[in-house]
Design an enzyme around this catalytic site. Structure first.
Site, mmCIF file in Angstrom:
data_model
loop_
_atom_site.group_PDB
_atom_site.id
_atom_site.type_symbol
_atom_site.label_atom_id
_atom_site.label_comp_id
_atom_site.label_asym_id
_atom_site.label_seq_id
_atom_site.Cartn_x
_atom_site.Cartn_y
_atom_site.Cartn_z
ATOM 1 N N HIS A 1 -15.088 -14.757 -23.651
ATOM 2 C CA HIS A 1 -14.735 -15.308 -22.347
ATOM 3 C C HIS A 1 -15.973 -15.379 -21.456
ATOM 4 O O HIS A 1 -16.637 -14.366 -21.234
ATOM 5 C CB HIS A 1 -13.658 -14.438 -21.689
ATOM 6 C CG HIS A 1 -13.236 -14.946 -20.349
ATOM 7 N ND1 HIS A 1 -13.292 -14.170 -19.211
ATOM 8 C CD2 HIS A 1 -12.764 -16.153 -19.972
ATOM 9 C CE1 HIS A 1 -12.865 -14.881 -18.188
ATOM 10 N NE2 HIS A 1 -12.532 -16.086 -18.624
ATOM 11 N N ARG B 1 -0.554 -4.205 2.170
ATOM 12 C CA ARG B 1 -0.023 -2.915 2.625
ATOM 13 C C ARG B 1 1.167 -3.186 3.526
ATOM 14 O O ARG B 1 1.027 -3.579 4.676
ATOM 15 C CB ARG B 1 -1.102 -2.125 3.383
ATOM 16 C CG ARG B 1 -0.587 -0.794 3.952
ATOM 17 C CD ARG B 1 -0.256 0.177 2.826
ATOM 18 N NE ARG B 1 0.116 1.484 3.326
ATOM 19 C CZ ARG B 1 1.367 1.961 3.342
ATOM 20 N NH1 ARG B 1 2.372 1.207 2.905
ATOM 21 N NH2 ARG B 1 1.619 3.178 3.777
ATOM 22 N N CYS C 1 -7.468 0.022 4.538
ATOM 23 C CA CYS C 1 -6.396 0.995 4.717
ATOM 24 C C CYS C 1 -6.994 2.387 4.908
ATOM 25 O O CYS C 1 -7.993 2.737 4.267
ATOM 26 C CB CYS C 1 -5.463 0.987 3.513
ATOM 27 S SG CYS C 1 -4.129 2.198 3.611
ATOM 28 N N TYR D 1 -1.047 8.760 9.913
ATOM 29 C CA TYR D 1 -2.444 8.367 10.072
ATOM 30 C C TYR D 1 -3.177 9.339 11.003
ATOM 31 O O TYR D 1 -3.816 8.927 11.972
ATOM 32 C CB TYR D 1 -2.529 6.922 10.574
ATOM 33 C CG TYR D 1 -2.074 5.950 9.511
ATOM 34 C CD1 TYR D 1 -2.950 5.496 8.534
ATOM 35 C CD2 TYR D 1 -0.747 5.524 9.459
ATOM 36 C CE1 TYR D 1 -2.526 4.625 7.538
ATOM 37 C CE2 TYR D 1 -0.317 4.658 8.468
ATOM 38 C CZ TYR D 1 -1.216 4.210 7.509
ATOM 39 O OH TYR D 1 -0.790 3.361 6.523
#
Length: 577
Positions: free
Chosen positions: A143, A241, A289, A425
């Site tokens: 490939h 997300r 994130c 968070y």
């Protein structure tokens, strides 16, 4: 249909599936004769067929030469395979080649589930493309894009990959080469879904190259093989997300509500108002994130969260409206006037029932470049990424970049909910394994993120034959702090090679919202020739903050902000041994 055939004649078998994208004609010749190939080709062309591919194989025995002719054909008029009626006509014509037996049968049929089982050399590597199923096992080593990239499609459809790499279909050579590897057709029953499933309206064709951690809600990261293909990450392979199902939004009914501030009343804007009443602004920024690289912390002790590797990050050019300009005009606020009004936060509400906030200082900073975006990489914002309107907060953790925004509120308090006031968070001490006695709301919520860098090439476990290891990766820091240096080592940091900064290196060092690509050539230490070599990197940003060496001191219950030196172990192959 079958009959006895004298050995000197040419049994013919025509294989097709009605309505498929090609038909296959096979001639099994017990005793080959001169001119048979030309005669067969002439019959195919007289029936208005285009020969897409042909294979001729021969084998000699004591009585002569046997041959097998295989033709992949389509009708010139339709570009499709033959109908059963057309095949019968063709079979009758082929009977004129001699006394033959003929049969009609379809391609073997395989379900997507069956294709998905073929992902290793031992089981053979299969892919699907449109209606066909293909065995690419013997091709992967050749490939042009490398084995790693094509293996992303193992057991999956390759169509989404080719939509990014459009040269495969545009040039035609890849399609014809693939057709030679065809082993059957795809026969997928429609998936059985629960009509009450809230995820039924989620986008149905997510790119199979993404690394999926969840499907409901969808959380997927960009694989390292694709992450550095382009400085602007293609929309199709942007990391995903989600916290809830993707909302279905009618743009003609959409309204954005702005409340709070000096005007003391709500103001509503349509999508057309937003596009026509405000100047379009653009900003290129990376979004990451807060849990990116969490998997590295999980090796120390399990955290609570998605085990992201290094692909929960992507980069795009966003187009939309300046949040600062909208708040000034719609809420009558300014940097000078917010203090007397007690405004400390701007809260954004998503149509997926998610909310988050950013400090008013960031929202009104003329150099903060915060957008309400309706475009992504020059296209209309995809539903997956917040259509019709999303918040883009450069330099700030991904969760604050609220998608599907339909309400903005100026407030003296930050947003409510688990993503702002809960543990989701917030960073805690490595010593905290239980939060029973912790006043979580008093712990500062994540906003700007620390400097980080990750090696994208070589991959973990790769074999390196050269004496220099070619290393590539990305680096990024929150708050718009530009990358001033990336160092790479192959001897646990005893010596370092300074990488060349490439794409993104020309950004304003105080407004460097997007990542920086880098590359370095690192010599294999003499004592590690023919052995395992750990390649590591560290970045330094414009505040001259740099990455910590090890992950252990960074460990936290939620697995956030992992920015230690990134390590990849490879095997050096020493030809002199």
């Amino acid at each position: 249909v079958a009959c006895d055939v004298p050995a000197q004649q040419s049994p013919c078998e025509a294989v097709l599936e009605e309505g498929s994208d090609s038909s296959v004609v096979t001639l099994n010749v017990e005793l080959d004769r001169p001119g048979l190939l030309a005669e067969t080709t002439d019959i195919l062309k007289k029936h208005g067929l285009d020969i897409k591919d042909a294979k001729i194989s021969t084998a000699a025995d004591g009585q002569g030469t046997k041959a097998t002719h295989v033709y992949h054909v389509v009708e010139k008029a339709t570009g499709r395979g033959l109908s059963l009626e057309k095949l019968e006509e063709l079979r009758d014509a082929l009977l004129q080649l001699g006394e033959v037996s003929a049969s009609v049968k379809p391609w073997p049929m395989f379900t997507r589930a069956e294709v998905a089982k073929h992902t290793t050399i031992e089981d053979r590597i299969w892919v699907s493309y449109k209606q066909g199923v293909y065995d690419i096992t013997d091709f992967i080593v050749n490939h042009p894009g490398g084995k790693d990239k094509i293996m992303l499609a193992a057991g999956k459809p390759i169509d989404p990959f080719w939509r990014i790499y459009q040269q495969h279909e545009g040039r035609g050579t890849a399609v014809s080469q693939l057709e030679r590897m065809r082993i059957g057709n795809l026969a997928d029953p429609l998936p059985v879904t629960d009509k009450d499933d809230p995820y039924n309206n989620d986008p149905g064709e997510r790119h199979p190259g993404l690394i999926f951690h969840n499907n409901k809600p969808c959380n997927a990261e960009t694989p390292p093989e694709l992450l550095m293909d382009s400085w602007l990450t293609p929309n199709a392979v942007w990391f995903i997300r989600h916290h809830h199902p993707v909302p279905m939004v009618d743009p003609n009914k959409f309204k954005l509500t702005v409340e709070g501030g000096a005007n003391k009343k709500e103001l509503t804007l349509t999508l057309e108002d937003i596009r026509s009443r405000f100047m379009k602004r653009e900003v290129t920024t990376t979004i990451q994130c807060g849990g990116n690289r969490r998997a590295e912390l999980d090796k120390i002790e399990k955290t609570s969260g998605i085990p992201w590797n290094g692909g929960a990050i992507s980069n795009a050019k966003w187009g939309g409206v300046s949040l600062r300009e909208m708040l000034m005009h719609c809420a009558g606020v300014s940097l000078e006037g917010v203090e007397w009004g007690g405004i400390k936060h701007v809260v954004f509400y998503g149509m997926d029932d998610m909310q988050a906030s950013i400090p008013i200082e960031k929202a009104l900073n003329p150099f903060g470049d915060v957008l309400l975006a309706y475009e992504m990489n020059g296209d209309t914002l995809p539903p997956e990424h917040g259509y019709p309107l999303r918040l883009v907060v450069p330099g700030v953790v991904g969760v604050r970049n609220v998608k599907w925004v339909d309400r903005i509120k100026l407030s003296s308090e930050e947003a409510e909910g688990p993503w702002q006031r809960g543990i989701a968070y917030k960073g805690f001490s490595p010593m905290l394994k239980d939060l029973t006695d912790v006043n979580i709301e008093k712990v500062l919520s994540m906003q700007e993120m620390p400097v980080s860098s990750v090696i994208m090439y070589p991959k973990e476990g790769a074999e390196i034959e050269l004496d220099d290891i070619e290393v590539r990766g990305w680096a990024w820091s929150g708050g718009g702090r530009g990358i001033v240096r990336v160092d790479v080592s192959a001897d646990e940091g005893k010596t370092w090679v300074t990488a060349e900064l490439t794409d993104g290196s020309d950004q304003n060092p105080s407004r460097a919202w997007a990542w920086t690509f880098w590359e370095a050539s690192v010599p294999v230490p003499p004592e590690l020739r023919g052995k395992q070599v750990t390649v590591l990197c560290r970045a330094t940003d414009s505040s001259y903050s740099t990455q910590p060496e090890t992950p252990a001191p960074l460990w936290n219950l939620r697995g956030l902000n992992c920015n230690c030196w990134h390590r990849v172990q490879v095997k050096h192959i020493d030809d002199d041994e």
